[in-house]
Design a protein around this motif. Structure first.
Motif, mmCIF file in Angstrom:
data_model
loop_
_atom_site.group_PDB
_atom_site.id
_atom_site.type_symbol
_atom_site.label_atom_id
_atom_site.label_comp_id
_atom_site.label_asym_id
_atom_site.label_seq_id
_atom_site.Cartn_x
_atom_site.Cartn_y
_atom_site.Cartn_z
ATOM 1 N N CYS A 23 0.858 -1.187 0.000
ATOM 2 C CA CYS A 23 0.000 0.000 0.000
ATOM 3 C C CYS A 23 0.891 1.233 0.000
ATOM 4 O O CYS A 23 1.435 1.616 1.033
ATOM 5 N N ASP A 24 1.046 1.829 -1.160
ATOM 6 C CA ASP A 24 1.939 2.973 -1.367
ATOM 7 C C ASP A 24 1.241 4.258 -0.920
ATOM 8 O O ASP A 24 0.568 4.915 -1.693
ATOM 9 N N CYS A 25 1.360 4.549 0.380
ATOM 10 C CA CYS A 25 0.810 5.764 0.990
ATOM 11 C C CYS A 25 -0.712 5.851 0.884
ATOM 12 O O CYS A 25 -1.261 6.893 0.530
ATOM 13 N N ILE A 26 -1.389 4.769 1.200
ATOM 14 C CA ILE A 26 -2.850 4.781 1.287
ATOM 15 C C ILE A 26 -3.200 5.257 2.694
ATOM 16 O O ILE A 26 -2.730 4.686 3.679
ATOM 17 N N ASN A 31 -10.419 2.324 3.449
ATOM 18 C CA ASN A 31 -9.753 1.624 2.344
ATOM 19 C C ASN A 31 -8.769 0.595 2.884
ATOM 20 O O ASN A 31 -8.694 -0.526 2.385
ATOM 21 N N ILE A 32 -8.005 0.967 3.890
ATOM 22 C CA ILE A 32 -7.046 0.030 4.487
ATOM 23 C C ILE A 32 -7.789 -1.179 5.047
ATOM 24 O O ILE A 32 -7.393 -2.329 4.829
ATOM 25 N N GLY A 33 -8.888 -0.939 5.726
ATOM 26 C CA GLY A 33 -9.686 -2.041 6.259
ATOM 27 C C GLY A 33 -10.210 -2.949 5.157
ATOM 28 O O GLY A 33 -10.165 -4.177 5.267
ATOM 29 N N SER A 34 -10.692 -2.354 4.080
ATOM 30 C CA SER A 34 -11.189 -3.150 2.950
ATOM 31 C C SER A 34 -10.077 -3.961 2.310
ATOM 32 O O SER A 34 -10.288 -5.111 1.897
ATOM 33 N N PRO A 58 -7.470 0.941 15.020
ATOM 34 C CA PRO A 58 -8.145 -0.355 14.853
ATOM 35 C C PRO A 58 -9.664 -0.242 14.739
ATOM 36 O O PRO A 58 -10.280 -0.938 13.936
ATOM 37 N N ARG A 59 -10.287 0.644 15.509
ATOM 38 C CA ARG A 59 -11.737 0.782 15.454
ATOM 39 C C ARG A 59 -12.201 1.240 14.070
ATOM 40 O O ARG A 59 -13.156 0.704 13.513
ATOM 41 N N LYS A 60 -11.493 2.202 13.473
ATOM 42 C CA LYS A 60 -11.866 2.702 12.148
ATOM 43 C C LYS A 60 -11.568 1.669 11.065
ATOM 44 O O LYS A 60 -12.351 1.491 10.139
ATOM 45 N N ILE A 61 -10.436 1.001 11.175
ATOM 46 C CA ILE A 61 -10.082 -0.019 10.190
ATOM 47 C C ILE A 61 -11.047 -1.193 10.271
ATOM 48 O O ILE A 61 -11.465 -1.747 9.267
ATOM 49 N N ASN A 62 -11.441 -1.561 11.495
ATOM 50 C CA ASN A 62 -12.293 -2.725 11.689
ATOM 51 C C ASN A 62 -13.693 -2.554 11.099
ATOM 52 O O ASN A 62 -14.368 -3.531 10.814
ATOM 53 N N LYS A 63 -14.127 -1.316 10.896
ATOM 54 C CA LYS A 63 -15.448 -1.106 10.301
ATOM 55 C C LYS A 63 -15.557 -1.783 8.942
ATOM 56 O O LYS A 63 -16.611 -2.271 8.574
ATOM 57 N N THR A 64 -14.462 -1.784 8.187
ATOM 58 C CA THR A 64 -14.487 -2.440 6.878
ATOM 59 C C THR A 64 -13.699 -3.744 6.872
ATOM 60 O O THR A 64 -13.972 -4.614 6.058
ATOM 61 N N SER A 65 -12.744 -3.899 7.768
ATOM 62 C CA SER A 65 -11.939 -5.134 7.763
ATOM 63 C C SER A 65 -12.690 -6.309 8.376
ATOM 64 O O SER A 65 -12.355 -7.455 8.087
ATOM 65 N N GLY A 122 -1.670 2.191 -5.226
ATOM 66 C CA GLY A 122 -1.296 3.565 -4.925
ATOM 67 C C GLY A 122 -2.278 4.369 -4.104
ATOM 68 O O GLY A 122 -3.408 3.972 -3.855
ATOM 69 N N ASN A 123 -1.807 5.539 -3.742
ATOM 70 C CA ASN A 123 -2.545 6.524 -2.974
ATOM 71 C C ASN A 123 -3.871 6.868 -3.649
ATOM 72 O O ASN A 123 -3.975 6.879 -4.875
ATOM 73 N N GLU A 124 -4.867 7.157 -2.824
ATOM 74 C CA GLU A 124 -6.217 7.434 -3.310
ATOM 75 C C GLU A 124 -6.282 8.600 -4.293
ATOM 76 O O GLU A 124 -7.164 8.641 -5.149
ATOM 77 N N ILE A 125 -5.384 9.535 -4.210
ATOM 78 C CA ILE A 125 -5.421 10.708 -5.095
ATOM 79 C C ILE A 125 -4.329 10.645 -6.162
ATOM 80 O O ILE A 125 -4.596 10.800 -7.349
ATOM 81 N N SER A 126 -3.093 10.371 -5.744
ATOM 82 C CA SER A 126 -1.974 10.456 -6.690
ATOM 83 C C SER A 126 -1.565 9.116 -7.292
ATOM 84 O O SER A 126 -0.716 9.084 -8.174
#
Length: 168
Positions: A23-26, A31-34, A58-65, A122-126
């Motif tokens: 994950c290149d600067c995500i 998104n990381i959780g997914s 972890p709480r934010k990542i776990n919503k999608t992970s 890659g990163n969500e924008i670049s």
């Protein structure tokens, strides 16, 4: 009558493939959780997260992970150059997922079954950083048929991983 199966009554064979998702600067934690969830479902060996200021809550990542962030091994490497050195010194076949003037369609990608694969997303924008684009063994893209030339990084990762696994 058709019955929906649960985690407990499916008969999928558990398998791990020699694929590392890089994950290149995500930065967007959902998104990381997914990416963790997709990686766990498709038998990815590990994930490398690149970035100096990654907020991994972890709480934010776990919503999608859905707790898969505890099942897939991962490393955080602060700088892209350090991650590239690691991948090259461990003989990974580096595949960048990015549409460029030299990228090939994902369906035409060739992979070696004898070499570990690093799928750089890659990163969500670049997108994928120039460092990885310059040093990738191959650059591939997902062919799209609408007006848009990109999609969400987690969705693209799922498509690319599924295609890579089918090639292995």
């Amino acid at each position: 009558m058709q019955e929906q199966l649960t985690h407990e009554n499916t008969n999928f064979s558990q398998q791990t493939f020699p694929i590392t998702v890089v994950c290149d600067c995500i930065h967007f934690q959902p998104n990381i959780g997914s990416i963790f969830r997709i990686s766990e479902a498709l038998g990815v060996e590990k994930i490398i997260l690149i970035g100096e200021d990654l907020a991994l809550t972890p709480r934010k990542i776990n919503k999608t992970s859905r707790n898969t962030h505890t099942l897939v091994p991962y490393n955080v490497i602060p700088k892209a150059a350090e991650a590239l050195d690691y991948l090259q010194s461990h003989n990974y076949q580096i595949i960048a997922l990015e549409i460029t003037n030299k990228s090939i369609p994902l369906q035409k990608l060739t992979v070696s079954r004898d070499t570990k694969i690093a799928l750089v997303i890659g990163n969500e924008i670049s997108g994928v950083s120039p460092l990885f684009l310059e040093n990738a063994d191959q650059t591939t893209h997902i062919e799209m048929f609408g007006k848009n030339s990109s999609m969400n990084v987690a969705q693209a990762t799922g498509i690319a991983l599924y295609e890579l696994i089918n090639k292995l």
